[in-house]
Motif scaffolding. Structure first.
Motif, PDB file in Angstrom:
ATOM      1  N   GLN A   1      68.557 -18.095  53.677  1.00 33.70           N
ATOM      2  CA  GLN A   1      69.467 -18.693  52.689  1.00 33.70           C
ATOM      3  C   GLN A   1      70.065 -17.622  51.787  1.00 33.70           C
ATOM      4  O   GLN A   1      71.254 -17.645  51.485  1.00 33.70           O
ATOM      5  N   ARG A   2      69.235 -16.693  51.345  1.00 34.70           N
ATOM      6  CA  ARG A   2      69.734 -15.609  50.482  1.00 34.70           C
ATOM      7  C   ARG A   2      70.744 -14.732  51.229  1.00 34.70           C
ATOM      8  O   ARG A   2      71.763 -14.340  50.661  1.00 34.70           O
ATOM      9  N   LEU A   3      70.446 -14.424  52.471  1.00 34.19           N
ATOM     10  CA  LEU A   3      71.368 -13.598  53.262  1.00 34.19           C
ATOM     11  C   LEU A   3      72.683 -14.340  53.494  1.00 34.19           C
ATOM     12  O   LEU A   3      73.757 -13.735  53.441  1.00 34.19           O
ATOM     13  N   ALA A   4      72.594 -15.644  53.723  1.00 33.95           N
ATOM     14  CA  ALA A   4      73.802 -16.457  53.935  1.00 33.95           C
ATOM     15  C   ALA A   4      74.615 -16.567  52.646  1.00 33.95           C
ATOM     16  O   ALA A   4      75.844 -16.511  52.672  1.00 33.95           O
ATOM     17  N   LYS A   5      73.936 -16.705  51.523  1.00 36.51           N
ATOM     18  CA  LYS A   5      74.622 -16.820  50.232  1.00 36.51           C
ATOM     19  C   LYS A   5      75.472 -15.574  49.950  1.00 36.51           C
ATOM     20  O   LYS A   5      76.525 -15.670  49.334  1.00 36.51           O
ATOM     21  N   GLN A   6      75.025 -14.432  50.414  1.00 35.29           N
ATOM     22  CA  GLN A   6      75.757 -13.178  50.221  1.00 35.29           C
ATOM     23  C   GLN A   6      76.762 -12.907  51.343  1.00 35.29           C
ATOM     24  O   GLN A   6      77.402 -11.867  51.367  1.00 35.29           O
ATOM     25  N   GLY A   7      76.857 -13.817  52.297  1.00 40.58           N
ATOM     26  CA  GLY A   7      77.823 -13.675  53.380  1.00 40.58           C
ATOM     27  C   GLY A   7      77.415 -12.697  54.473  1.00 40.58           C
ATOM     28  O   GLY A   7      78.227 -12.341  55.329  1.00 40.58           O
ATOM     29  N   LEU A   8      76.155 -12.285  54.460  1.00 41.75           N
ATOM     30  CA  LEU A   8      75.700 -11.341  55.479  1.00 41.75           C
ATOM     31  C   LEU A   8      75.449 -12.047  56.812  1.00 41.75           C
ATOM     32  O   LEU A   8      75.613 -11.452  57.873  1.00 41.75           O
ATOM     33  N   ILE A   9      75.043 -13.303  56.732  1.00 40.81           N
ATOM     34  CA  ILE A   9      74.909 -14.144  57.921  1.00 40.81           C
ATOM     35  C   ILE A   9      75.600 -15.468  57.618  1.00 40.81           C
ATOM     36  O   ILE A   9      75.854 -15.795  56.463  1.00 40.81           O
ATOM     37  N   VAL A  10      75.889 -16.213  58.682  1.00 38.87           N
ATOM     38  CA  VAL A  10      76.557 -17.509  58.540  1.00 38.87           C
ATOM     39  C   VAL A  10      75.727 -18.542  59.287  1.00 38.87           C
ATOM     40  O   VAL A  10      75.317 -18.316  60.422  1.00 38.87           O
ATOM     41  N   SER A  11      75.496 -19.658  58.626  1.00 40.29           N
ATOM     42  CA  SER A  11      74.742 -20.748  59.225  1.00 40.29           C
ATOM     43  C   SER A  11      75.691 -21.617  60.046  1.00 40.29           C
ATOM     44  O   SER A  11      76.781 -21.963  59.591  1.00 40.29           O
ATOM     45  N   GLN A  12      75.264 -21.952  61.258  1.00 41.07           N
ATOM     46  CA  GLN A  12      76.044 -22.846  62.117  1.00 41.07           C
ATOM     47  C   GLN A  12      75.194 -24.071  62.414  1.00 41.07           C
ATOM     48  O   GLN A  12      74.072 -23.955  62.901  1.00 41.07           O
ATOM     49  N   ASN A  13      75.753 -25.251  62.122  1.00 40.71           N
ATOM     50  CA  ASN A  13      75.038 -26.499  62.338  1.00 40.71           C
ATOM     51  C   ASN A  13      75.226 -26.995  63.762  1.00 40.71           C
ATOM     52  O   ASN A  13      76.090 -26.523  64.482  1.00 40.71           O
ATOM     53  N   GLY A  14      74.409 -27.946  64.137  1.00 39.74           N
ATOM     54  CA  GLY A  14      74.546 -28.571  65.449  1.00 39.74           C
ATOM     55  C   GLY A  14      73.374 -28.265  66.348  1.00 39.74           C
ATOM     56  O   GLY A  14      72.477 -27.514  65.988  1.00 39.74           O
ATOM     57  N   PRO A  15      73.395 -28.859  67.550  1.00 40.64           N
ATOM     58  CA  PRO A  15      72.274 -28.690  68.470  1.00 40.64           C
ATOM     59  C   PRO A  15      72.048 -27.238  68.895  1.00 40.64           C
ATOM     60  O   PRO A  15      70.935 -26.836  69.178  1.00 40.64           O
ATOM     61  N   LYS A  16      73.111 -26.468  68.952  1.00 47.29           N
ATOM     62  CA  LYS A  16      72.968 -25.047  69.295  1.00 47.29           C
ATOM     63  C   LYS A  16      73.180 -24.192  68.047  1.00 47.29           C
ATOM     64  O   LYS A  16      73.635 -23.064  68.120  1.00 47.29           O
ATOM     65  N   GLY A  17      72.831 -24.772  66.897  1.00 48.87           N
ATOM     66  CA  GLY A  17      73.034 -24.099  65.622  1.00 48.87           C
ATOM     67  C   GLY A  17      72.025 -23.001  65.368  1.00 48.87           C
ATOM     68  O   GLY A  17      71.109 -22.756  66.144  1.00 48.87           O
ATOM     69  N   GLY A  18      72.244 -22.339  64.271  1.00 51.64           N
ATOM     70  CA  GLY A  18      71.385 -21.228  63.876  1.00 51.64           C
ATOM     71  C   GLY A  18      72.191 -20.278  63.012  1.00 51.64           C
ATOM     72  O   GLY A  18      73.076 -20.710  62.263  1.00 51.64           O
ATOM     73  N   TYR A  19      71.920 -19.004  63.153  1.00 55.64           N
ATOM     74  CA  TYR A  19      72.587 -18.002  62.327  1.00 55.64           C
ATOM     75  C   TYR A  19      73.269 -16.944  63.184  1.00 55.64           C
ATOM     76  O   TYR A  19      72.760 -16.552  64.230  1.00 55.64           O
ATOM     77  N   VAL A  20      74.434 -16.518  62.699  1.00 58.44           N
ATOM     78  CA  VAL A  20      75.165 -15.404  63.287  1.00 58.44           C
ATOM     79  C   VAL A  20      75.508 -14.443  62.143  1.00 58.44           C
ATOM     80  O   VAL A  20      75.453 -14.821  60.968  1.00 58.44           O
ATOM     81  N   LEU A  21      75.860 -13.227  62.487  1.00 56.20           N
ATOM     82  CA  LEU A  21      76.250 -12.265  61.464  1.00 56.20           C
ATOM     83  C   LEU A  21      77.558 -12.690  60.802  1.00 56.20           C
ATOM     84  O   LEU A  21      78.444 -13.227  61.461  1.00 56.20           O
ATOM     85  N   GLY A  22      77.677 -12.420  59.521  1.00 55.39           N
ATOM     86  CA  GLY A  22      78.892 -12.728  58.777  1.00 55.39           C
ATOM     87  C   GLY A  22      79.973 -11.680  58.984  1.00 55.39           C
ATOM     88  O   GLY A  22      81.154 -11.943  58.783  1.00 55.39           O
ATOM     89  N   ARG A  23      79.551 -10.483  59.362  1.00 54.09           N
ATOM     90  CA  ARG A  23      80.465  -9.380  59.641  1.00 54.09           C
ATOM     91  C   ARG A  23      79.908  -8.594  60.820  1.00 54.09           C
ATOM     92  O   ARG A  23      78.772  -8.823  61.241  1.00 54.09           O
TER      93      ARG A  23
END
Length: 159
Positions: free
Chosen positions: A64-86
């Protein structure tokens, strides 16, 4: 003099080494894992937690902290998870550490709110500032891409 800096901890006895907190360590491991598995799409928090035997609740807060800073991005859905923000080359390790721990300080007396009783007499403050600057420079110039490559140097030269 040396305390909880960089989220680093100094042991009272024993090795006396500076080190990352568990949160910073897990955060770097998680974002590195996301980076090296980028070709597979989003990486779930559960997968990261299982891979490194991390507590899922702690990892969730870290992500959550990494996502809040835009370093990662949360993706919702059945194949959701996290990807890099940059791109990995655009993410400095210093950014990751600061997102998780706040300012990088190896000693508390370098913080603006320091109430160290030795501050007026301390003869180590200037040399420690140099060490602090070198650590900060290294963390701010080393990118996530460098961690994902196989040619990370064994020893680094700091000028």
């Amino acid at each position: 003099m040396v305390g909880e800096a960089l989220g680093n901890q100094v042991e009272e006895e024993g090795t006396g080494m500076l080190r990352f907190t568990k949160r910073a360590d897990y955060g770097l491991m998680a974002i590195h894992y996301i980076a090296i598995h980028d070709d597979l799409g989003a990486v779930s928090a559960k997968r990261i937690a299982e891979e490194f035997a991390m507590p899922q609740e702690l990892l969730a807060k870290i992500l959550q902290r990494l996502a809040k800073q835009g370093l990662i991005v949360s993706q919702n859905g059945p194949k959701g998870g996290y990807v890099l923000g940059r791109r990995p080359a655009e993410i400095a390790l210093g950014e990751v550490i600061r997102a998780l721990e706040g300012p990088i300080n190896i000693v508390s007396c370098l913080e603006e709110s320091s109430d160290c009783p030795q501050i007026e007499r301390c003869n180590l403050r200037r040399p420690v500032k140099k060490i602090q600057a070198a650590i900060t420079q290294m963390l701010d110039t080393m990118s996530l891409a460098e961690l994902t490559s196989h040619d990370v140097p064994e020893m680094l030269t700091i000028k």
